[in-house]
Motif scaffolding. Structure first.
Motif, PDB file in Angstrom:
ATOM      1  N   LEU A  53       0.821  -1.207   0.000  1.00  0.00           N
ATOM      2  CA  LEU A  53       0.000   0.000   0.000  1.00  0.00           C
ATOM      3  C   LEU A  53       0.856   1.258   0.000  1.00  0.00           C
ATOM      4  CD1 LEU A  53      -2.780  -1.034   2.543  1.00  0.00           C
ATOM      5  CD2 LEU A  53      -3.116  -0.567   0.119  1.00  0.00           C
ATOM      6  N   ALA A  54       1.962   1.204   0.722  1.00  0.00           N
ATOM      7  CA  ALA A  54       2.813   2.390   0.851  1.00  0.00           C
ATOM      8  C   ALA A  54       3.685   2.622  -0.378  1.00  0.00           C
ATOM      9  CB  ALA A  54       3.696   2.252   2.092  1.00  0.00           C
ATOM     10  N   LYS A  55       4.192   1.545  -0.965  1.00  0.00           N
ATOM     11  CA  LYS A  55       5.184   1.676  -2.037  1.00  0.00           C
ATOM     12  C   LYS A  55       4.731   1.145  -3.383  1.00  0.00           C
ATOM     13  CE  LYS A  55       9.406   0.906  -1.209  1.00  0.00           C
ATOM     14  NZ  LYS A  55      10.711   0.254  -0.948  1.00  0.00           N
ATOM     15  N   GLY A  56       3.700   0.326  -3.372  1.00  0.00           N
ATOM     16  CA  GLY A  56       3.320  -0.383  -4.583  1.00  0.00           C
ATOM     17  C   GLY A  56       3.970  -1.758  -4.595  1.00  0.00           C
ATOM     18  N   VAL A  57       3.331  -2.694  -5.261  1.00  0.00           N
ATOM     19  CA  VAL A  57       3.841  -4.063  -5.294  1.00  0.00           C
ATOM     20  C   VAL A  57       5.179  -4.134  -6.023  1.00  0.00           C
ATOM     21  CG1 VAL A  57       3.359  -6.436  -6.011  1.00  0.00           C
ATOM     22  CG2 VAL A  57       1.486  -4.982  -5.207  1.00  0.00           C
ATOM     23  N   ALA A  58       5.277  -3.475  -7.158  1.00  0.00           N
ATOM     24  CA  ALA A  58       6.494  -3.560  -7.972  1.00  0.00           C
ATOM     25  C   ALA A  58       7.717  -3.013  -7.250  1.00  0.00           C
ATOM     26  CB  ALA A  58       6.286  -2.815  -9.292  1.00  0.00           C
ATOM     27  N   ASP A  59       7.517  -1.993  -6.412  1.00  0.00           N
ATOM     28  CA  ASP A  59       8.640  -1.338  -5.747  1.00  0.00           C
ATOM     29  C   ASP A  59       8.927  -1.900  -4.360  1.00  0.00           C
ATOM     30  OD1 ASP A  59       9.164   0.372  -7.880  1.00  0.00           O
ATOM     31  OD2 ASP A  59       7.676   1.832  -7.188  1.00  0.00           O
ATOM     32  N   THR A  60       8.250  -2.961  -3.990  1.00  0.00           N
ATOM     33  CA  THR A  60       8.486  -3.608  -2.701  1.00  0.00           C
ATOM     34  C   THR A  60       9.305  -4.883  -2.918  1.00  0.00           C
ATOM     35  OG1 THR A  60       6.418  -2.781  -1.767  1.00  0.00           O
ATOM     36  CG2 THR A  60       7.402  -4.686  -0.696  1.00  0.00           C
ATOM     37  N   SER A  61      10.358  -5.042  -2.138  1.00  0.00           N
ATOM     38  CA  SER A  61      11.220  -6.219  -2.273  1.00  0.00           C
ATOM     39  C   SER A  61      10.903  -7.243  -1.184  1.00  0.00           C
ATOM     40  CB  SER A  61      12.692  -5.821  -2.176  1.00  0.00           C
ATOM     41  OG  SER A  61      13.006  -5.400  -0.859  1.00  0.00           O
ATOM     42  N   VAL A  62      11.280  -8.469  -1.430  1.00  0.00           N
ATOM     43  CA  VAL A  62      11.134  -9.533  -0.433  1.00  0.00           C
ATOM     44  C   VAL A  62      11.922  -9.185   0.821  1.00  0.00           C
ATOM     45  CG1 VAL A  62      11.794 -11.921   0.080  1.00  0.00           C
ATOM     46  CG2 VAL A  62      10.604 -11.377  -2.051  1.00  0.00           C
TER      47      VAL A  62
END
Length: 208
Positions: free
Chosen positions: A39-48
């Protein structure tokens, strides 16, 4: 206590072994951390690695639980489906559709925080293909569990065509209810109300 002793204790109390409960808790915390970051960063910009850090575990541990970052949200989706399956299993033969609607809707009586968490996650599935696939997979896995519960109520050894179709109707009604509630501004007062309305509509069958 050894692992064997934990298992025996769990069998007596009807609860899963402590290690299994801890794993389930860890998976749920990972799911919540993933939703916050998505929600904060977007799925694409979130890393494992970021999800793991938020959940307080290593990335290596996270990979043991989940095959992809999108699949991290599965425990949140599965918990509601498991509650519905349990309600179906408790639906007695002397109860009617009204009782079924009431008991399933009661599984969706949520705190504001839990409701917001679920609805925010479902909103993300509308725009992210990876999360959409996980959402649909959760419901695909739910349908056999619903069918088995209905078959048991009907006194069948395994689901037949009728119970499979009934399970699909319930499953579809629940999915559409949550999506409609998440995607539309003018909705019933709560997710439980949306669920009850959708199941009532499904129970009426096809239009004349």
């Amino acid at each position: 206590m050894t692992g064997h002793q934990q298992t025996r204790a769990a069998e007596r109390t009807g609860r899963p072994p402590l290690t299994e409960r801890r794993k389930a808790e860890t998976r749920l915390e990972v799911a919540r951390a993933a939703v916050r970051l998505f929600l904060a960063k977007g799925v694409a910009d979130t890393s494992v690695e970021e999800i793991a850090a938020q959940a307080g575990i290593s990335a290596r541990t996270l990979w043991r639980y989940f095959p992809s970052k999108e699949s991290c949200v599965m425990p949140l989706l599965a918990s509601g489906i498991e509650q519905t399956a349990a309600r179906l299993r408790s639906w007695r033969g002397d109860q009617g559709v009204a009782e079924l609607v009431s008991t399933i809707a009661s599984a969706h009586v949520e705190t504001p925080a839990a409701a917001g968490e679920m609805l925010n996650l479902v909103r993300l599935t509308r725009t992210d293909p990876g999360l959409r696939a996980v959402w649909l997979e959760a419901h695909r896995e739910a349908e056999p569990a619903f069918a088995e519960a209905l078959a048991h109520r009907a006194g069948l050894a395994e689901p037949d065509l009728a119970t499979a179709i009934q399970a699909a109707m319930i499953n579809g009604a629940l999915r559409v209810a949550v999506e409609h509630h998440a995607f539309n501004a003018e909705t019933p007062a709560s997710l439980a109300a949306a669920t009850a309305e959708a199941l009532t509509i499904a129970a009426r069958g096809l239009p004349a």
